[in-house]
Design a protein around this motif. Structure first.
Motif, PDB file in Angstrom:
ATOM      1  N   THR A 199      44.196  45.496  44.251  1.00 42.92           N
ATOM      2  CA  THR A 199      45.355  45.328  43.683  1.00 42.92           C
ATOM      3  C   THR A 199      45.400  46.100  42.409  1.00 42.92           C
ATOM      4  O   THR A 199      45.422  45.830  41.220  1.00 42.92           O
ATOM      5  N   LYS A 200      45.505  47.421  42.431  1.00 42.03           N
ATOM      6  CA  LYS A 200      45.368  48.422  41.412  1.00 42.03           C
ATOM      7  C   LYS A 200      46.690  48.953  41.093  1.00 42.03           C
ATOM      8  O   LYS A 200      47.385  49.637  41.859  1.00 42.03           O
ATOM      9  N   TYR A 201      47.159  48.795  39.917  1.00 42.98           N
ATOM     10  CA  TYR A 201      48.695  49.247  39.441  1.00 42.98           C
ATOM     11  C   TYR A 201      48.772  50.623  38.836  1.00 42.98           C
ATOM     12  O   TYR A 201      47.490  50.851  38.271  1.00 42.98           O
ATOM     13  N   ALA A 202      49.661  51.233  38.968  1.00 47.75           N
ATOM     14  CA  ALA A 202      50.054  52.886  38.297  1.00 47.75           C
ATOM     15  C   ALA A 202      50.465  52.283  36.810  1.00 47.75           C
ATOM     16  O   ALA A 202      51.532  52.173  36.303  1.00 47.75           O
ATOM     17  N   SER A 203      49.189  52.103  36.092  1.00 48.22           N
ATOM     18  CA  SER A 203      49.604  51.537  34.758  1.00 48.22           C
ATOM     19  C   SER A 203      49.621  52.475  33.401  1.00 48.22           C
ATOM     20  O   SER A 203      48.573  53.435  33.576  1.00 48.22           O
ATOM     21  N   GLY A 204      50.089  52.236  32.581  1.00 46.41           N
ATOM     22  CA  GLY A 204      50.034  53.164  31.410  1.00 46.41           C
ATOM     23  C   GLY A 204      48.787  52.564  30.644  1.00 46.41           C
ATOM     24  O   GLY A 204      48.657  53.244  29.436  1.00 46.41           O
ATOM     25  N   ALA A 230      55.928  46.626  39.070  1.00 44.83           N
ATOM     26  CA  ALA A 230      57.085  45.394  39.290  1.00 44.83           C
ATOM     27  C   ALA A 230      56.664  44.567  40.439  1.00 44.83           C
ATOM     28  O   ALA A 230      57.190  43.634  40.534  1.00 44.83           O
ATOM     29  N   ASN A 231      55.742  44.995  41.402  1.00 46.11           N
ATOM     30  CA  ASN A 231      55.572  44.203  42.633  1.00 46.11           C
ATOM     31  C   ASN A 231      54.481  43.311  42.618  1.00 46.11           C
ATOM     32  O   ASN A 231      53.222  43.429  42.040  1.00 46.11           O
ATOM     33  N   VAL A 232      54.654  41.918  42.914  1.00 41.81           N
ATOM     34  CA  VAL A 232      53.595  40.882  42.995  1.00 41.81           C
ATOM     35  C   VAL A 232      53.160  40.665  44.608  1.00 41.81           C
ATOM     36  O   VAL A 232      52.041  40.720  44.969  1.00 41.81           O
ATOM     37  N   GLU A 233      54.358  40.588  45.420  1.00 41.14           N
ATOM     38  CA  GLU A 233      54.077  40.142  46.692  1.00 41.14           C
ATOM     39  C   GLU A 233      53.143  41.651  47.340  1.00 41.14           C
ATOM     40  O   GLU A 233      52.448  41.137  48.374  1.00 41.14           O
ATOM     41  N   GLU A 234      53.548  42.731  47.203  1.00 42.15           N
ATOM     42  CA  GLU A 234      52.958  43.803  47.603  1.00 42.15           C
ATOM     43  C   GLU A 234      51.277  43.324  47.077  1.00 42.15           C
ATOM     44  O   GLU A 234      50.512  43.774  48.112  1.00 42.15           O
ATOM     45  N   GLY A 235      51.034  43.288  45.921  1.00 37.74           N
ATOM     46  CA  GLY A 235      49.614  43.067  45.289  1.00 37.74           C
ATOM     47  C   GLY A 235      48.962  42.122  46.189  1.00 37.74           C
ATOM     48  O   GLY A 235      47.682  42.056  46.625  1.00 37.74           O
ATOM     49  N   VAL A 236      49.575  41.046  46.549  1.00 35.88           N
ATOM     50  CA  VAL A 236      49.138  39.914  47.564  1.00 35.88           C
ATOM     51  C   VAL A 236      48.697  40.543  48.852  1.00 35.88           C
ATOM     52  O   VAL A 236      47.703  40.407  49.633  1.00 35.88           O
ATOM     53  N   ARG A 237      49.509  41.280  49.428  1.00 34.31           N
ATOM     54  CA  ARG A 237      49.479  41.946  50.736  1.00 34.31           C
ATOM     55  C   ARG A 237      48.329  42.980  50.868  1.00 34.31           C
ATOM     56  O   ARG A 237      47.455  42.951  51.513  1.00 34.31           O
ATOM     57  N   ILE A 243      40.588  42.215  52.340  1.00 36.29           N
ATOM     58  CA  ILE A 243      39.542  41.079  53.011  1.00 36.29           C
ATOM     59  C   ILE A 243      39.733  41.375  54.488  1.00 36.29           C
ATOM     60  O   ILE A 243      38.431  41.288  55.132  1.00 36.29           O
ATOM     61  N   ALA A 244      40.690  41.668  55.270  1.00 30.82           N
ATOM     62  CA  ALA A 244      40.714  41.802  56.750  1.00 30.82           C
ATOM     63  C   ALA A 244      39.703  42.880  57.312  1.00 30.82           C
ATOM     64  O   ALA A 244      38.863  42.896  58.263  1.00 30.82           O
ATOM     65  N   GLU A 245      39.700  43.975  56.291  1.00 27.19           N
ATOM     66  CA  GLU A 245      39.152  44.823  56.541  1.00 27.19           C
ATOM     67  C   GLU A 245      37.418  44.860  56.271  1.00 27.19           C
ATOM     68  O   GLU A 245      36.556  45.760  56.660  1.00 27.19           O
ATOM     69  N   GLY A 246      37.151  43.886  55.465  1.00 29.26           N
ATOM     70  CA  GLY A 246      35.885  43.720  55.190  1.00 29.26           C
ATOM     71  C   GLY A 246      35.292  43.675  53.911  1.00 29.26           C
ATOM     72  O   GLY A 246      34.164  43.816  53.567  1.00 29.26           O
ATOM     73  N   ALA A 247      36.463  43.646  52.662  1.00 26.21           N
ATOM     74  CA  ALA A 247      35.805  43.554  51.559  1.00 26.21           C
ATOM     75  C   ALA A 247      35.089  41.978  51.081  1.00 26.21           C
ATOM     76  O   ALA A 247      35.478  41.337  51.708  1.00 26.21           O
ATOM     77  N   ASP A 248      34.281  42.342  50.300  1.00 29.52           N
ATOM     78  CA  ASP A 248      33.554  41.128  49.940  1.00 29.52           C
ATOM     79  C   ASP A 248      33.890  40.456  48.714  1.00 29.52           C
ATOM     80  O   ASP A 248      33.674  39.474  48.228  1.00 29.52           O
ATOM     81  N   PHE A 249      34.683  41.399  47.472  1.00 30.40           N
ATOM     82  CA  PHE A 249      35.354  40.999  46.409  1.00 30.40           C
ATOM     83  C   PHE A 249      36.549  41.832  46.575  1.00 30.40           C
ATOM     84  O   PHE A 249      36.798  42.832  46.786  1.00 30.40           O
ATOM     85  N   VAL A 250      37.577  41.071  45.833  1.00 32.20           N
ATOM     86  CA  VAL A 250      38.845  41.801  45.604  1.00 32.20           C
ATOM     87  C   VAL A 250      39.127  42.002  44.011  1.00 32.20           C
ATOM     88  O   VAL A 250      38.432  41.185  43.255  1.00 32.20           O
ATOM     89  N   MET A 251      39.962  42.698  43.679  1.00 28.81           N
ATOM     90  CA  MET A 251      40.119  42.914  42.132  1.00 28.81           C
ATOM     91  C   MET A 251      41.671  43.162  41.882  1.00 28.81           C
ATOM     92  O   MET A 251      42.197  43.729  42.882  1.00 28.81           O
ATOM     93  N   VAL A 252      41.905  42.605  40.847  1.00 28.71           N
ATOM     94  CA  VAL A 252      43.329  42.847  40.080  1.00 28.71           C
ATOM     95  C   VAL A 252      42.795  43.789  38.709  1.00 28.71           C
ATOM     96  O   VAL A 252      42.277  43.600  38.105  1.00 28.71           O
TER      97      VAL A 252
END
Length: 330
Positions: A199-204, A230-237, A243-252
């Motif tokens: 969940t990596k945002y296009a951030s300033g 602006a998006n939260v639900e997309e970040g959760v998706r 996770i479904a593809e095999g990640a062992d850790f997720v990151m924000v």
């Protein structure tokens, strides 16, 4: 009975009377063991160059890398996240997946010097491409998703072969976790975990990092593959997909402007979750402290506590060294 009427039996201030009793009921604890320190490795010899926009953060050459690792070990920081500044760049970022690339050699140096240091490697192409984008471009300058996956998978395998304990794809291409997991497994690295920048945002807030890693895009920006702030639900998706593809850790990433997202991701999945306290967040604290506007120690420990309180199991932070020292003094 006081003149103010009947108080309830529970008076919260009783448990705030002094440091000892406050510590008894403290809900969130941070320690050096929670921190991952980002390290920037560069070619050459005798290099230990401070990043102008990030006081206290250095680009180091391979020969000065062991001293940096010793300092982290002395502080109790158990892990590093490696970024590389290559000796050359090209259209397809070939040094990213070269077995003798700068990150690959840094893995070997660290593991020979301090095998117990946990080495995580950033897997991306932006530092290695001449155009500064995170993948292969078509003739219009668009970052092509699927052709990029092959290069990212090759990069991850080369890092694992050099001794990396974990790989961390930061590119935000669709499907890259599945591609990297498959490539690692086929190469015999099925026990190397993946920490996904899910969940990596296009951030300033990334500006100072681009000074440190020399990774600013030569044209345009990364909004076509990094997330809309602006998006939260997309970040959760995004986290669910990884996770479904095999990640062992997720990151924000970033951390502070997205604590709500961090909390949602942790609550939604109850999955190992990292947060990246990024360069712009660090630089703001340093600038305010240098001007005497804030108590740096107090503010840093407060913000790191807020990140863990929001749900982070580990925190990637440039404050790791100083925060670890401050915590050891308490």
């Amino acid at each position: 009975m006081t003149e103010y009427g009947k108080f309830p039996a529970y008076r919260p201030r009783r448990m705030r009377a002094n440091a000892t009793v406050r510590s008894f009921i403290r809900e969130t604890q941070i320690s050096a063991a929670d921190f991952i320190y980002p390290l920037f490795v560069m070619p050459g010899e005798g290099k230990h160059e401070e990043v102008p926009s990030m006081p206290g953060v250095y680009q180091v050459s391979l020969d000065t890398l062991p001293a940096e690792i010793d300092e982290l070990t002395d502080c109790g920081v158990p892990a590093v996240l490696l970024f590389g500044l290559p000796s050359h760049k090209d259209e397809v970022g070939s040094e990213a997946y070269d077995e003798h690339g700068i990150v690959q050699e840094a893995c070997r140096v660290i593991k020979a010097h301090a095998p117990e240091m946990y080495v995580i490697t950033d897997v991306c192409l932006c530092e290695y491409t001449s155009h500064g984008h995170c993948g292969k471009l078509d003739e219009t300058g668009y970052v092509m998703n699927d052709p990029t996956l092959e290069l990212l998978a090759a990069e991850a395998v080369s890092h694992a072969a050099a001794g990396a304990d974990m790989v961390a794809p930061s590119d935000m291409m669709d499907g890259r976790i599945a591609a990297i997991r498959s490539a690692l497994d086929q190469a015999g690295f099925e026990n190397v975990p993946i920490m996904s920048y899910s969940t990596k945002y296009a951030s300033g807030f990334y500006g100072p990092f681009r000074d440190a890693a020399d990774s600013a895009p030569a044209f345009g920006d990364r909004r076509a593959y990094q997330m809309d702030p602006a998006n939260v639900e997309e970040g959760v998706r995004e986290a669910a997909l990884d996770i479904a593809e095999g990640a062992d850790f997720v990151m924000v990433k970033p951390a502070l402007p997205y604590l709500d997202v961090l909390n949602r991701v942790k609550r939604e999945f109850n999955f190992p979750t990292a947060a990246y306290n990024v360069s712009g967040e660090y630089a703001m604290i340093k600038a305010a402290a240098a001007n005497g506007w804030i108590d740096e120690k107090r503010v840093v420990l407060e913000l790191l506590t807020s990140i863990k309180r929001a749900g982070a199991d580990v925190i990637i932070t440039y404050h790791a060294k100083e925060a670890a020292r401050w915590l050891s003094e308490e």
